[in-house]
Design a protein around this motif. Structure first.
Motif, short mmCIF file in Angstrom:
data_model
loop_
_atom_site.label_atom_id
_atom_site.label_comp_id
_atom_site.label_asym_id
_atom_site.label_seq_id
_atom_site.Cartn_x
_atom_site.Cartn_y
_atom_site.Cartn_z
N SER A 19 0.87 -1.16 0.00
CA SER A 19 -0.06 0.06 -0.04
C SER A 19 0.88 1.19 -0.18
O SER A 19 0.38 2.48 -0.19
CB SER A 19 -1.10 0.20 1.24
OG SER A 19 -0.30 0.20 2.36
N PHE A 20 1.99 1.20 0.17
CA PHE A 20 3.03 2.46 0.54
C PHE A 20 3.76 2.59 -0.89
O PHE A 20 4.59 3.46 -1.00
CB PHE A 20 3.88 2.04 1.49
CG PHE A 20 3.25 2.21 2.90
CD1 PHE A 20 2.86 3.18 3.61
CD2 PHE A 20 3.04 1.00 3.55
CE1 PHE A 20 2.32 3.34 4.70
CE2 PHE A 20 2.37 0.99 4.75
CZ PHE A 20 2.14 2.21 5.47
N ASP A 25 7.95 0.64 -8.11
CA ASP A 25 8.37 0.09 -7.15
C ASP A 25 7.37 -1.38 -6.75
O ASP A 25 7.83 -2.19 -6.27
CB ASP A 25 8.49 0.91 -5.73
CG ASP A 25 9.22 1.82 -5.60
OD1 ASP A 25 10.43 1.61 -6.35
OD2 ASP A 25 9.44 2.62 -5.17
N TYR A 26 6.10 -1.21 -7.01
CA TYR A 26 5.03 -2.09 -7.06
C TYR A 26 5.64 -3.31 -7.75
O TYR A 26 5.62 -4.43 -7.55
CB TYR A 26 3.61 -1.79 -7.43
CG TYR A 26 2.55 -2.81 -6.73
CD1 TYR A 26 2.02 -2.69 -5.70
CD2 TYR A 26 2.34 -3.92 -7.49
CE1 TYR A 26 0.72 -3.48 -5.21
CE2 TYR A 26 1.16 -4.71 -7.13
CZ TYR A 26 0.46 -4.49 -6.08
OH TYR A 26 -0.52 -5.27 -5.63
N LEU A 27 5.74 -2.80 -9.01
CA LEU A 27 6.37 -3.92 -10.18
C LEU A 27 7.54 -4.62 -9.60
O LEU A 27 7.87 -5.75 -9.93
CB LEU A 27 6.37 -3.46 -11.35
CG LEU A 27 5.12 -2.75 -11.94
CD1 LEU A 27 5.25 -2.02 -13.24
CD2 LEU A 27 4.13 -4.04 -12.31
N ARG A 28 8.25 -3.91 -9.08
CA ARG A 28 9.61 -4.38 -8.71
C ARG A 28 9.41 -5.44 -7.41
O ARG A 28 10.08 -6.21 -7.51
CB ARG A 28 10.77 -3.24 -8.32
CG ARG A 28 11.21 -2.54 -9.39
CD ARG A 28 11.70 -1.27 -8.88
NE ARG A 28 12.07 -0.39 -9.96
CZ ARG A 28 12.19 0.99 -10.03
NH1 ARG A 28 12.13 1.55 -8.83
NH2 ARG A 28 12.51 1.68 -11.16
N PHE A 29 8.49 -5.00 -6.58
CA PHE A 29 8.28 -5.74 -5.29
C PHE A 29 7.73 -7.22 -5.89
O PHE A 29 8.22 -8.28 -5.39
CB PHE A 29 6.93 -5.35 -4.53
CG PHE A 29 6.53 -5.87 -3.51
CD1 PHE A 29 6.85 -5.84 -2.25
CD2 PHE A 29 5.40 -7.16 -3.71
CE1 PHE A 29 6.49 -6.50 -1.26
CE2 PHE A 29 4.90 -7.71 -2.71
CZ PHE A 29 5.35 -7.43 -1.41
N VAL A 39 1.68 -12.11 -3.91
CA VAL A 39 1.05 -11.02 -3.06
C VAL A 39 0.82 -9.96 -4.29
O VAL A 39 -0.27 -9.19 -4.09
CB VAL A 39 1.95 -10.69 -1.86
CG1 VAL A 39 1.48 -9.20 -1.35
CG2 VAL A 39 2.12 -11.68 -0.78
N ALA A 40 1.64 -9.70 -5.09
CA ALA A 40 1.68 -8.58 -5.82
C ALA A 40 0.37 -8.71 -6.80
O ALA A 40 -0.39 -7.91 -7.21
CB ALA A 40 2.76 -8.15 -6.82
#
Length: 394
Positions: A19-20, A25-29, A39-40
């Motif tokens: 959520s942060f 960065d979401y794609l890298r996560f 999770v992503a």
């Protein structure tokens, strides 16, 4: 001493962390490991607020689309077949409006690859005497410059002015009953389309040559700048409102905003001033952009509109927010979490469609100063002007 295994963190903790994260960065996560990728893919949280990217042109060798991230000062190259050979006509909620040389008009989310077919926009009557020439180009098998060079140049000029602006009222990934509204190039007046329709429905009761449209509190709003129906200059902007229910006629808002700039300009040079409508913190702003005759942005003036009281007031700043503004899209963010994003500033794109994007930069309210981007940062390879695009993987 035992080292923590990050891949084994509980799923609820990982979900909370997403959520942060802004989109990049979401794609890298999701690329870290198998558990994080799971999770992503669950998409429990939308990406955190982010600075919009600039959607630029197509790379000539790879056909990938080029995007520029201001926050990272970095270009991204996305291989999206749905965007190949397309000009951008607008952006809303992370969706892009695209138009190709055969006048196929689409609404595309480049991250999810979702796509809607839209009716083709009408060809301006200025090109009516060249319909046969344009038709032959549409039916050609390729864009070969030697075979179709002259017609290709004609179409590039046509394509970049077919749809001056296109917007959505709601995100199609969240609501199926969304509406697309465009400004038609022929008259500069609005028309709308809903899923299931096969044609555009014109909005009546508005003058020609509108500058901008936006969606605010359940209604669409449009602004006409310095020219009236007879193409005569005036020194105020007029606001109109309309919905897309049973009545397709716009209503004039009893509110005329006096321009803050010098009215002593040459009548007919519409580019001397351009009016934008920007939704900001549950209010509607009118932004006046002053452009010199050599197509360079010189100043900005911002007015807060009181639609209920038919009044307005001039803004000295925008409450530490940032406006990303252009002829095809506008976005407002609170930049407090972005250390390299200027507060009380307007980041702007080309208002024309000049090759290479020579007129992009940001305006600093506090210093009353404009800074332009280096040309190599925003250079693009099509005649379509770059627009702001907020990635939306949902």
């Amino acid at each position: 001493m035992c080292m923590a295994n990050w891949s084994d963190l509980p799923y609820d903790t990982l979900q909370h962390l997403t959520s942060f994260l802004p989109i990049q960065d979401y794609l890298r996560f999701g690329a870290v490991c198998r558990n994080w990728r799971i999770v992503a893919k669950q998409k429990c949280h939308s990406p955190a607020q982010q600075i919009p990217w600039l959607a630029l042109g197509e790379m000539e060798d790879t056909k990938k689309r080029k995007f520029y991230n201001l926050l990272e000062d970095r270009h991204y190259y996305l291989d999206v077949p749905e965007l190949r050979g397309k000009a951008f006509c607008g952006s809303s909620y992370g969706w892009l409006f695209t138009l190709d040389r055969k006048l196929n008009f689409h609404l595309v989310n480049p991250l999810t690859k979702e796509c809607y077919d839209l009716p083709p926009p009408p060809i301006p009557s200025d090109y009516s005497n060249r319909h046969e020439e344009i038709r032959r180009y549409f039916e050609a098998e390729s864009d070969d410059e030697d075979a179709h060079g002259h017609t290709r140049e004609l179409f590039e000029r046509l394509k970049r002015c077919m749809v001056p602006k296109a917007i959505l009222d709601y995100d199609p990934s969240k609501r199926s009953d969304f509406t697309v509204v465009i400004l038609e190039a022929q008259k500069g007046t609005p028309a709308f389309w809903k899923p299931g329709s096969n044609a555009w429905t014109a909005i009546t009761g508005v003058p020609h040559l509108l500058d901008d449209i936006t969606f605010f509190e359940g209604k669409f709003y449009a602004v006409r700048g310095r020219l009236d129906n007879n193409y005569l200059a005036n020194n105020y902007s007029v606001i109109y409102t309309f919905d897309v229910g049973s009545n397709h006629e716009a209503t004039k808002v009893e509110l005329e905003v006096l321009h803050a700039s010098d009215p002593n300009y040459v009548a007919g040079y519409r580019s001397n001033s351009f009016s934008y409508l920007v939704v900001f913190d549950n209010e509607l702003l009118l932004v006046e952009r002053i452009i010199s005759l050599d197509d360079i942005t010189r100043d900005f003036f911002v007015h807060k509109l009181d639609l209920g009281g038919n009044n307005y007031s001039k803004c000295q700043d925008i409450n530490k927010h940032t406006i990303f503004m252009g002829v095809s899209s506008s976005v407002v963010i609170s930049p407090s979490q972005f250390f390299n994003c200027m507060k009380d500033a307007i980041y702007f794109t080309d208002n024309s469609y000049s090759y290479g994007a020579l007129n992009l930069g940001f305006y600093d309210f506090k210093e009353n100063k404009i800074t332009y981007y280096p040309r190599h940062v925003v250079y693009h390879h099509t005649l379509a002007a770059p627009i702001w695009f907020t990635p939306n993987p949902w």
